[in-house]
Design a protein around this motif. Structure first.
Motif, PDB file in Angstrom:
ATOM      1  N   VAL A   1      23.312 -51.596  60.714  1.00  0.00           N
ATOM      2  CA  VAL A   1      22.868 -52.983  60.935  1.00  0.00           C
ATOM      3  C   VAL A   1      23.648 -53.615  62.068  1.00  0.00           C
ATOM      4  O   VAL A   1      23.094 -54.320  62.930  1.00  0.00           O
ATOM      5  N   GLU A   2      24.950 -53.393  62.104  1.00  0.00           N
ATOM      6  CA  GLU A   2      25.767 -53.959  63.177  1.00  0.00           C
ATOM      7  C   GLU A   2      25.357 -53.409  64.540  1.00  0.00           C
ATOM      8  O   GLU A   2      25.279 -54.147  65.528  1.00  0.00           O
ATOM      9  N   LYS A   3      25.090 -52.078  64.585  1.00  0.00           N
ATOM     10  CA  LYS A   3      24.652 -51.476  65.851  1.00  0.00           C
ATOM     11  C   LYS A   3      23.310 -52.075  66.301  1.00  0.00           C
ATOM     12  O   LYS A   3      23.119 -52.382  67.482  1.00  0.00           O
ATOM     13  N   LYS A   4      22.402 -52.230  65.304  1.00  0.00           N
ATOM     14  CA  LYS A   4      21.113 -52.807  65.642  1.00  0.00           C
ATOM     15  C   LYS A   4      21.259 -54.253  66.109  1.00  0.00           C
ATOM     16  O   LYS A   4      20.566 -54.689  67.040  1.00  0.00           O
ATOM     17  N   GLU A   5      22.150 -55.010  65.450  1.00  0.00           N
ATOM     18  CA  GLU A   5      22.404 -56.388  65.875  1.00  0.00           C
ATOM     19  C   GLU A   5      22.966 -56.425  67.290  1.00  0.00           C
ATOM     20  O   GLU A   5      22.599 -57.282  68.101  1.00  0.00           O
ATOM     21  N   GLN A   6      23.862 -55.468  67.604  1.00  0.00           N
ATOM     22  CA  GLN A   6      24.409 -55.392  68.954  1.00  0.00           C
ATOM     23  C   GLN A   6      23.300 -55.102  69.977  1.00  0.00           C
ATOM     24  O   GLN A   6      23.260 -55.685  71.065  1.00  0.00           O
ATOM     25  N   ARG A   7      22.416 -54.171  69.594  1.00  0.00           N
ATOM     26  CA  ARG A   7      21.298 -53.862  70.492  1.00  0.00           C
ATOM     27  C   ARG A   7      20.391 -55.082  70.686  1.00  0.00           C
ATOM     28  O   ARG A   7      19.924 -55.357  71.785  1.00  0.00           O
ATOM     29  N   ILE A   8      20.161 -55.788  69.558  1.00  0.00           N
ATOM     30  CA  ILE A   8      19.331 -56.996  69.638  1.00  0.00           C
ATOM     31  C   ILE A   8      19.972 -58.027  70.552  1.00  0.00           C
ATOM     32  O   ILE A   8      19.306 -58.651  71.395  1.00  0.00           O
ATOM     33  N   HIS A   9      21.287 -58.212  70.396  1.00  0.00           N
ATOM     34  CA  HIS A   9      22.001 -59.166  71.266  1.00  0.00           C
ATOM     35  C   HIS A   9      21.911 -58.732  72.731  1.00  0.00           C
ATOM     36  O   HIS A   9      21.715 -59.574  73.642  1.00  0.00           O
ATOM     37  N   ALA A  10      22.043 -57.422  72.955  1.00  0.00           N
ATOM     38  CA  ALA A  10      21.959 -56.915  74.333  1.00  0.00           C
ATOM     39  C   ALA A  10      20.562 -57.147  74.899  1.00  0.00           C
ATOM     40  O   ALA A  10      20.393 -57.568  76.053  1.00  0.00           O
ATOM     41  N   LEU A  11      19.546 -56.872  74.036  1.00  0.00           N
ATOM     42  CA  LEU A  11      18.176 -57.104  74.493  1.00  0.00           C
ATOM     43  C   LEU A  11      17.914 -58.582  74.756  1.00  0.00           C
ATOM     44  O   LEU A  11      17.245 -58.948  75.740  1.00  0.00           O
ATOM     45  N   GLN A  12      18.434 -59.435  73.896  1.00  0.00           N
ATOM     46  CA  GLN A  12      18.277 -60.875  74.104  1.00  0.00           C
ATOM     47  C   GLN A  12      18.942 -61.322  75.408  1.00  0.00           C
ATOM     48  O   GLN A  12      18.402 -62.157  76.137  1.00  0.00           O
ATOM     49  N   ALA A  13      20.124 -60.744  75.668  1.00  0.00           N
ATOM     50  CA  ALA A  13      20.802 -61.075  76.922  1.00  0.00           C
ATOM     51  C   ALA A  13      19.973 -60.627  78.123  1.00  0.00           C
ATOM     52  O   ALA A  13      19.823 -61.360  79.122  1.00  0.00           O
ATOM     53  N   ARG A  14      19.419 -59.411  78.049  1.00  0.00           N
ATOM     54  CA  ARG A  14      18.587 -58.901  79.145  1.00  0.00           C
ATOM     55  C   ARG A  14      17.326 -59.752  79.305  1.00  0.00           C
ATOM     56  O   ARG A  14      16.878 -60.026  80.426  1.00  0.00           O
ATOM     57  N   VAL A  15      16.736 -60.147  78.148  1.00  0.00           N
ATOM     58  CA  VAL A  15      15.560 -61.014  78.220  1.00  0.00           C
ATOM     59  C   VAL A  15      15.903 -62.343  78.882  1.00  0.00           C
ATOM     60  O   VAL A  15      15.152 -62.877  79.702  1.00  0.00           O
ATOM     61  N   GLY A  16      17.065 -62.906  78.551  1.00  0.00           N
ATOM     62  CA  GLY A  16      17.502 -64.156  79.161  1.00  0.00           C
ATOM     63  C   GLY A  16      17.673 -64.012  80.670  1.00  0.00           C
ATOM     64  O   GLY A  16      17.255 -64.878  81.444  1.00  0.00           O
ATOM     65  N   VAL A  17      18.318 -62.897  81.070  1.00  0.00           N
ATOM     66  CA  VAL A  17      18.495 -62.649  82.505  1.00  0.00           C
ATOM     67  C   VAL A  17      17.140 -62.497  83.197  1.00  0.00           C
ATOM     68  O   VAL A  17      16.913 -63.024  84.300  1.00  0.00           O
ATOM     69  N   SER A  18      16.254 -61.763  82.533  1.00  0.00           N
ATOM     70  CA  SER A  18      14.918 -61.564  83.108  1.00  0.00           C
ATOM     71  C   SER A  18      14.168 -62.889  83.225  1.00  0.00           C
ATOM     72  O   SER A  18      13.486 -63.153  84.228  1.00  0.00           O
ATOM     73  N   GLU A  19      14.287 -63.734  82.212  1.00  0.00           N
ATOM     74  CA  GLU A  19      13.633 -65.039  82.262  1.00  0.00           C
ATOM     75  C   GLU A  19      14.196 -65.888  83.389  1.00  0.00           C
ATOM     76  O   GLU A  19      13.453 -66.581  84.099  1.00  0.00           O
ATOM     77  N   GLN A  20      15.515 -65.853  83.581  1.00  0.00           N
ATOM     78  CA  GLN A  20      16.120 -66.600  84.684  1.00  0.00           C
ATOM     79  C   GLN A  20      15.653 -66.061  86.042  1.00  0.00           C
ATOM     80  O   GLN A  20      15.341 -66.831  86.955  1.00  0.00           O
ATOM     81  N   ALA A  21      15.613 -64.719  86.135  1.00  0.00           N
ATOM     82  CA  ALA A  21      15.151 -64.116  87.388  1.00  0.00           C
ATOM     83  C   ALA A  21      13.693 -64.480  87.653  1.00  0.00           C
ATOM     84  O   ALA A  21      13.304 -64.781  88.793  1.00  0.00           O
ATOM     85  N   LEU A  22      12.850 -64.466  86.596  1.00  0.00           N
ATOM     86  CA  LEU A  22      11.452 -64.822  86.745  1.00  0.00           C
ATOM     87  C   LEU A  22      11.288 -66.284  87.149  1.00  0.00           C
ATOM     88  O   LEU A  22      10.468 -66.615  88.017  1.00  0.00           O
ATOM     89  N   ALA A  23      12.086 -67.160  86.525  1.00  0.00           N
ATOM     90  CA  ALA A  23      12.030 -68.578  86.883  1.00  0.00           C
ATOM     91  C   ALA A  23      12.436 -68.791  88.343  1.00  0.00           C
ATOM     92  O   ALA A  23      11.819 -69.568  89.072  1.00  0.00           O
ATOM     93  N   ALA A  24      13.516 -68.075  88.758  1.00  0.00           N
ATOM     94  CA  ALA A  24      13.961 -68.182  90.152  1.00  0.00           C
ATOM     95  C   ALA A  24      12.881 -67.661  91.093  1.00  0.00           C
ATOM     96  O   ALA A  24      12.629 -68.240  92.169  1.00  0.00           O
TER      97      ALA A  24
END
Length: 235
Positions: free
Chosen positions: A43-66
């Motif tokens: 569960v912790e590993k999956k949560e870490q992956r989820i956090h990493a994916l959320q971070a990547r999604v956030g970066v992608s959203e910022q890049a898309l907005a820019a």
């Protein structure tokens, strides 16, 4: 004593049974704890992956907005530039149309001046020809005014018509010649207007049309000068 011994045996058997059950329960507990630890780790590993994916999604959203902002700015810039270019082209087109209209007006005015000049030379030439003819007839026959009237009367009698009819015929010939010249001048103007109405103005055709009328004026002027020369020498 026998009864106590049996009870002791039974209790011992019960205790042994409980011990075995406790051992089994302890083993199962250890297994469950190990499974829970593994599940927790997963569960912790999956949560870490989820956090990493959320971070990547956030970066992608910022890049898309820019990217969207940059595209919007570029589109606005291109729109403004296109609008400015269109305005500039429209101004240039307006200036070109105005200049072309002025050029047409100038050419028409110049053509009218040339035509009037040629017509004036023609009138002077016709007048000079009549004077030359009258002078030639007077010099050869030395006829007086009465003799000229008599000659006209004889000519009318030969042609079997009145003197007025003879005069009308002579005037009609002059009017016919004048009408013919007028038609030629009008054809020349029509040709000039046709050239000016073309989508692409032909400088060669325009110069050729003007050159024709200028050449005509030159010929008429030379003839007029040739007719005027003897009069000048006599003077």
């Amino acid at each position: 004593v026998k009864t106590l011994s049996e009870e002791a045996s039974n209790r011992k058997a019960l205790i042994d049974s409980l011990k075995r059950r406790l051992n089994v329960a302890t083993t199962e507990k250890s297994q469950y704890e190990a499974s829970c630890a593994k599940l927790k780790e997963d569960v912790e590993k999956k949560e870490q992956r989820i956090h990493a994916l959320q971070a990547r999604v956030g970066v992608s959203e910022q890049a898309l907005a820019a990217l969207e902002q940059t595209a919007t700015e570029q589109m606005e810039g291109l729109t403004q530039q296109s609008s400015q270019t269109l305005d500039r082209v429209q101004r240039q087109l307006g200036q070109a149309c105005s200049q072309l209209e002025q050029l047409h007006c100038f050419i028409k005015t110049l053509a009218s001046e040339i035509l009037l000049d040629v017509q004036e030379v023609k009138q002077q030439l016709m007048s000079r020809r009549r004077q030359r003819q009258a002078g030639s007839v007077a010099a050869k026959s030395s006829l007086s005014a009465k003799s000229m009237i008599k000659a006209k009367s004889i000519a009318a009698s030969i042609l079997n018509m009145s003197e007025n009819d003879l005069a009308d015929i002579m005037e009609m010939d002059q009017r016919t010649a004048t009408c013919t010249e007028t038609l030629r001048d009008q054809e020349w103007l029509d040709r000039l207007n046709f050239i000016l109405q073309q989508k692409i103005l032909s400088a060669g055709q325009l110069m050729e049309a003007v050159r024709v009328k200028m050449k005509e004026r030159k010929v008429l002027t030379e003839e007029l000068a040739a007719l005027a020369a003897p009069v000048s020498e006599k003077a």
